[in-house]
Scaffold this motif. Structure first.
Motif, PDB file in Angstrom:
ATOM      1  N   GLY A 139       0.808  -1.220   0.000  1.00 20.56           N
ATOM      2  CA  GLY A 139       0.000   0.000   0.000  1.00 20.56           C
ATOM      3  C   GLY A 139       0.835   1.260   0.000  1.00 20.56           C
ATOM      4  N   ILE A 140       0.116   2.376  -0.099  1.00 20.45           N
ATOM      5  CA  ILE A 140       0.792   3.677  -0.154  1.00 20.45           C
ATOM      6  C   ILE A 140       1.571   3.960   1.123  1.00 20.45           C
ATOM      7  N   VAL A 141       0.996   3.557   2.273  1.00 19.14           N
ATOM      8  CA  VAL A 141       1.664   3.921   3.537  1.00 19.14           C
ATOM      9  C   VAL A 141       2.729   2.900   3.952  1.00 19.14           C
ATOM     10  N   VAL A 173       2.599   2.295  10.990  1.00 16.71           N
ATOM     11  CA  VAL A 173       3.537   3.090  10.192  1.00 16.71           C
ATOM     12  C   VAL A 173       4.679   2.216   9.693  1.00 16.71           C
ATOM     13  N   TYR A 174       5.390   2.725   8.686  1.00 17.34           N
ATOM     14  CA  TYR A 174       6.592   2.041   8.204  1.00 17.34           C
ATOM     15  C   TYR A 174       7.762   2.421   9.080  1.00 17.34           C
ATOM     16  N   PHE A 175       8.574   1.438   9.447  1.00 16.08           N
ATOM     17  CA  PHE A 175       9.859   1.745  10.068  1.00 16.08           C
ATOM     18  C   PHE A 175      10.767   0.537   9.900  1.00 16.08           C
ATOM     19  N   GLU A 182      22.317   3.599   6.811  1.00 13.94           N
ATOM     20  CA  GLU A 182      22.053   4.492   5.683  1.00 13.94           C
ATOM     21  C   GLU A 182      21.721   5.896   6.194  1.00 13.94           C
ATOM     22  N   ARG A 183      20.925   5.950   7.253  1.00 14.98           N
ATOM     23  CA  ARG A 183      20.560   7.274   7.791  1.00 14.98           C
ATOM     24  C   ARG A 183      21.795   7.986   8.334  1.00 14.98           C
ATOM     25  N   LYS A 184      22.729   7.213   8.882  1.00 11.60           N
ATOM     26  CA  LYS A 184      23.959   7.827   9.397  1.00 11.60           C
ATOM     27  C   LYS A 184      24.805   8.347   8.228  1.00 11.60           C
ATOM     28  N   MET A 199      11.058  13.846   1.639  1.00 13.64           N
ATOM     29  CA  MET A 199       9.807  13.711   0.879  1.00 13.64           C
ATOM     30  C   MET A 199       8.865  12.629   1.394  1.00 13.64           C
ATOM     31  N   PHE A 200       9.444  11.548   1.918  1.00 17.83           N
ATOM     32  CA  PHE A 200       8.635  10.426   2.404  1.00 17.83           C
ATOM     33  C   PHE A 200       9.113  10.135   3.829  1.00 17.83           C
ATOM     34  N   ALA A 201       8.805  11.053   4.726  1.00 16.25           N
ATOM     35  CA  ALA A 201       9.509  11.123   6.009  1.00 16.25           C
ATOM     36  C   ALA A 201       9.129  10.025   7.000  1.00 16.25           C
ATOM     37  N   GLY A 204       9.930   9.976  10.764  1.00 12.70           N
ATOM     38  CA  GLY A 204      10.994  10.978  10.803  1.00 12.70           C
ATOM     39  C   GLY A 204      12.401  10.533  11.136  1.00 12.70           C
ATOM     40  N   PRO A 205      12.752   9.243  10.941  1.00  8.20           N
ATOM     41  CA  PRO A 205      14.110   8.860  11.369  1.00  8.20           C
ATOM     42  C   PRO A 205      15.230   9.623  10.649  1.00  8.20           C
ATOM     43  N   PHE A 206      15.088   9.916   9.332  1.00  4.70           N
ATOM     44  CA  PHE A 206      16.129  10.708   8.660  1.00  4.70           C
ATOM     45  C   PHE A 206      16.125  12.120   9.240  1.00  4.70           C
ATOM     46  N   VAL A 221       7.574  15.492   4.954  1.00  2.00           N
ATOM     47  CA  VAL A 221       6.217  15.251   4.445  1.00  2.00           C
ATOM     48  C   VAL A 221       5.914  13.751   4.470  1.00  2.00           C
ATOM     49  N   ASP A 222       4.702  13.396   4.855  1.00  3.52           N
ATOM     50  CA  ASP A 222       4.265  12.007   4.695  1.00  3.52           C
ATOM     51  C   ASP A 222       2.761  11.972   4.500  1.00  3.52           C
ATOM     52  N   ILE A 223       2.323  11.009   3.710  1.00  3.83           N
ATOM     53  CA  ILE A 223       0.900  10.899   3.388  1.00  3.83           C
ATOM     54  C   ILE A 223       0.122  10.190   4.498  1.00  3.83           C
ATOM     55  N   ASN A 224       0.845   9.429   5.341  1.00  2.55           N
ATOM     56  CA  ASN A 224       0.188   8.650   6.394  1.00  2.55           C
ATOM     57  C   ASN A 224      -0.013   9.522   7.645  1.00  2.55           C
ATOM     58  N   GLY A 249       0.348  14.785   3.866  1.00  3.05           N
ATOM     59  CA  GLY A 249      -0.251  14.913   2.542  1.00  3.05           C
ATOM     60  C   GLY A 249       0.589  14.253   1.473  1.00  3.05           C
ATOM     61  N   ASP A 250       0.055  14.260   0.254  1.00  2.00           N
ATOM     62  CA  ASP A 250       0.795  13.738  -0.884  1.00  2.00           C
ATOM     63  C   ASP A 250       1.886  14.759  -1.209  1.00  2.00           C
ATOM     64  N   VAL A 251       3.131  14.329  -1.186  1.00  6.97           N
ATOM     65  CA  VAL A 251       4.247  15.274  -1.321  1.00  6.97           C
ATOM     66  C   VAL A 251       4.167  16.042  -2.644  1.00  6.97           C
ATOM     67  N   ALA A 252       3.607  15.420  -3.683  1.00  8.45           N
ATOM     68  CA  ALA A 252       3.495  16.113  -4.971  1.00  8.45           C
ATOM     69  C   ALA A 252       2.603  17.343  -4.811  1.00  8.45           C
ATOM     70  N   MET A 267      14.660  10.932  -0.730  1.00  9.46           N
ATOM     71  CA  MET A 267      13.525  10.289  -1.411  1.00  9.46           C
ATOM     72  C   MET A 267      13.456   8.806  -1.064  1.00  9.46           C
ATOM     73  N   ASN A 268      13.169   8.493   0.193  1.00 10.12           N
ATOM     74  CA  ASN A 268      13.174   7.083   0.588  1.00 10.12           C
ATOM     75  C   ASN A 268      11.797   6.422   0.437  1.00 10.12           C
ATOM     76  N   LEU A 269      11.446   6.186  -0.817  1.00  9.95           N
ATOM     77  CA  LEU A 269      10.242   5.402  -1.140  1.00  9.95           C
ATOM     78  C   LEU A 269      10.668   4.523  -2.328  1.00  9.95           C
TER      79      LEU A 269
HETATM   80  N1  SAM Z   1      11.731   7.754   5.448  1.00 11.28           N
HETATM   81  C1  SAM Z   1      11.021   6.913   6.384  1.00 11.28           C
HETATM   82  C2  SAM Z   1      11.939   5.897   7.014  1.00 11.28           C
HETATM   83  O1  SAM Z   1      13.114   5.823   6.618  1.00 11.28           O
HETATM   84  O2  SAM Z   1      11.520   5.180   7.936  1.00 11.28           O
HETATM   85  C3  SAM Z   1       9.811   6.249   5.780  1.00 11.28           C
HETATM   86  C4  SAM Z   1      10.075   5.520   4.492  1.00 11.28           C
HETATM   87  S1  SAM Z   1       8.720   4.535   3.923  1.00 11.28           S
HETATM   88  C5  SAM Z   1       9.598   3.413   2.869  1.00 11.28           C
HETATM   89  C6  SAM Z   1       7.898   5.535   2.767  1.00 11.28           C
HETATM   90  C7  SAM Z   1       6.914   6.524   3.347  1.00 11.28           C
HETATM   91  O3  SAM Z   1       6.378   7.292   2.260  1.00 11.28           O
HETATM   92  C8  SAM Z   1       5.730   5.937   4.075  1.00 11.28           C
HETATM   93  O4  SAM Z   1       5.688   6.433   5.386  1.00 11.28           O
HETATM   94  C9  SAM Z   1       4.496   6.403   3.269  1.00 11.28           C
HETATM   95  O5  SAM Z   1       3.405   6.728   4.083  1.00 11.28           O
HETATM   96  C10 SAM Z   1       5.047   7.620   2.554  1.00 11.28           C
HETATM   97  N2  SAM Z   1       4.411   7.970   1.271  1.00 11.28           N
HETATM   98  C11 SAM Z   1       4.032   7.164   0.265  1.00 11.28           C
HETATM   99  N3  SAM Z   1       3.536   7.876  -0.767  1.00 11.28           N
HETATM  100  C12 SAM Z   1       3.635   9.183  -0.412  1.00 11.28           C
HETATM  101  C13 SAM Z   1       3.309  10.405  -1.055  1.00 11.28           C
HETATM  102  N4  SAM Z   1       2.782  10.428  -2.283  1.00 11.28           N
HETATM  103  N5  SAM Z   1       3.548  11.552  -0.404  1.00 11.28           N
HETATM  104  C14 SAM Z   1       4.072  11.548   0.835  1.00 11.28           C
HETATM  105  N6  SAM Z   1       4.390  10.424   1.493  1.00 11.28           N
HETATM  106  C15 SAM Z   1       4.184   9.261   0.878  1.00 11.28           C
END
Ligand code: SAM
Length: 340
Positions: A139-141, A173-175, A182-184, A199-201, A204-206, A221-224, A249-252, A267-269
């Motif tokens: 899924g998206i989140v 949530v994703y973690f 990598e974050r270091k 962009m896909f925070a 917030g670990p980064f 920014v995060d959509i979740n 919100g949607d980062v776009a 851009m960690n997605l």
């Molecule tokens: N950077 C974080 C980390 O290292 O733990 C989270 C990375 S996780 C792989 C990707 C994140 O992108 C998810 O939390 C998801 O909700 C978010 N996400 C997916 N599509 C998104 C969008 N269009 N805009 C903003 N966030 C989005």
């Protein structure tokens, strides 16, 4: 089982001689009566050896010994003998620990043993809750279904990563703790004064790791919505030098409304970040750095995508890394690129 019956006073030198010849069986406890000691044997000693010890064949007796209770040293050790040996190969020793939560991967073949494995994980990791992965990350989140196996059913936990305290709910949530290095690596590249977009925070670990060490300004920014709630919590519970502005919100969409040119974008997605490359390029200053992630078998494809999206701007590849394995032959890769 066979043992050697020896007079109490003779025990020491006989025990040593047996040990020397590897005849003493250490899996069993030595047994004592008033006048005799019974030494557990691996095999029958020959007559010549018995004679040297001053013993005869009749001193070899058939008797019961008590098994030594060895303290298991690992989860595998503990489960060996408790789950059928033919299934032991299925048992995956790798698992994730996020704060007080353990997340295991248990194949279907071990369905009947899942609670036993859960208890073993609880015992050996000394954490509070054990869950089993029930689906892939989807899924998206980017979350997965989890099944509670042992300990408390408490998915909210605080994970410590390089002195950052990250609070999160593993179900919502994703973690991944496997991204800590990598974050270091990214954090080490950041300088005071930078403006950054994460962009896909997620939680917030980064952003937290960076803002804890550097006087920066981060748009995270995060959509979740759950992730952003925890991100806000993490901003207040960590001592930060920099500032983080969380947005849900949607980062776009979010970036459309922000007239920003920044020094660095994360851009960690890795599944779909490529779709967001044009918008990232639009918001990066000349000379700014992009940390782009993608699932890939090689580095060529992600580099090609970054270069294509950046046209006509110039791209200098600063570094490329295999962050972690995703599936056989496929990696979560990182590309650091300078966009001039
Ligand atoms: N950077 C974080 C980390 O290292 O733990 C989270 C990375 S996780 C792989 C990707 C994140 O992108 C998810 O939390 C998801 O909700 C978010 N996400 C997916 N599509 C998104 C969008 N269009 N805009 C903003 N966030 C989005």
């Amino acid at each position: 089982m066979i043992g050697l019956k020896v007079p109490k006073k003779e025990t020491n030198h006989i025990r040593l001689s047996l040990q020397e010849k590897s005849l003493l069986n250490h899996d069993w406890r030595i047994k004592r009566s008033e006048d005799y000691v019974y030494l557990p044997l691996n095999q029958r000693p020959d007559d010549k050896f018995l004679k040297e010890l001053g013993l005869i064949r009749a001193d070899i007796v058939d008797t019961d010994f008590e098994e030594h209770k060895k303290r298991p040293r690992s989860m595998e050790d503990y489960l060996n003998g408790r789950i059928p040996p033919e299934k032991m190969d299925e048992f995956k020793k790798s698992f994730d620990i996020i704060g007080d939560v353990v997340i295991l991967e248990i194949p279907d073949e071990l369905e009947d043993e899942k609670y036993l494995i859960g208890e073993a994980a609880l015992k050996f990791t000394k954490r509070k809750s054990v869950y089993r992965k029930k689906s892939k990350i989807k899924g998206i989140v980017r979350t997965r279904e989890l099944e509670h196996l042992a300990g408390e059913d408490q998915p909210v936990t605080i994970h410590k990563e390089y002195d950052s305290h990250i609070t999160l709910d593993v179900k919502k949530v994703y973690f991944s703790p496997r991204l800590a290095t990598e974050r270091k690596i990214v954090t080490d590249q950041v300088h005071d004064g930078e403006i950054i977009i994460d962009m896909f925070a997620g939680v917030g670990p980064f952003s937290i790791n960076i803002a804890r060490r550097r006087k920066v300004q981060i748009y995270a920014v995060d959509i979740n919505p759950h992730a952003v709630n925890y991100l806000e919590k993490n901003i207040t519970s960590n001592k930060l030098k920099g500032q983080i502005k969380p947005t849900q919100g949607d980062v776009a969409e979010v970036l459309k409304n922000l007239n920003l040119e920044v020094d660095r974008i994360i851009m960690n997605l890795p599944g779909t970040a490529y779709e967001f490359l044009p918008i990232a390029i639009k918001h990066i200053k000349p000379g700014g750095t992009l940390h782009y992630y993608q699932f890939s078998r090689d580095f060529e494809d992600p580099i090609k995508r970054v270069k294509q999206a950046a046209q006509p701007r110039h791209v200098k590849i600063l570094d490329k890394r295999k962050v972690k394995s995703r599936s056989p032959g496929v990696w979560h890769v990182a590309i650091d690129a300078k966009i001039t």
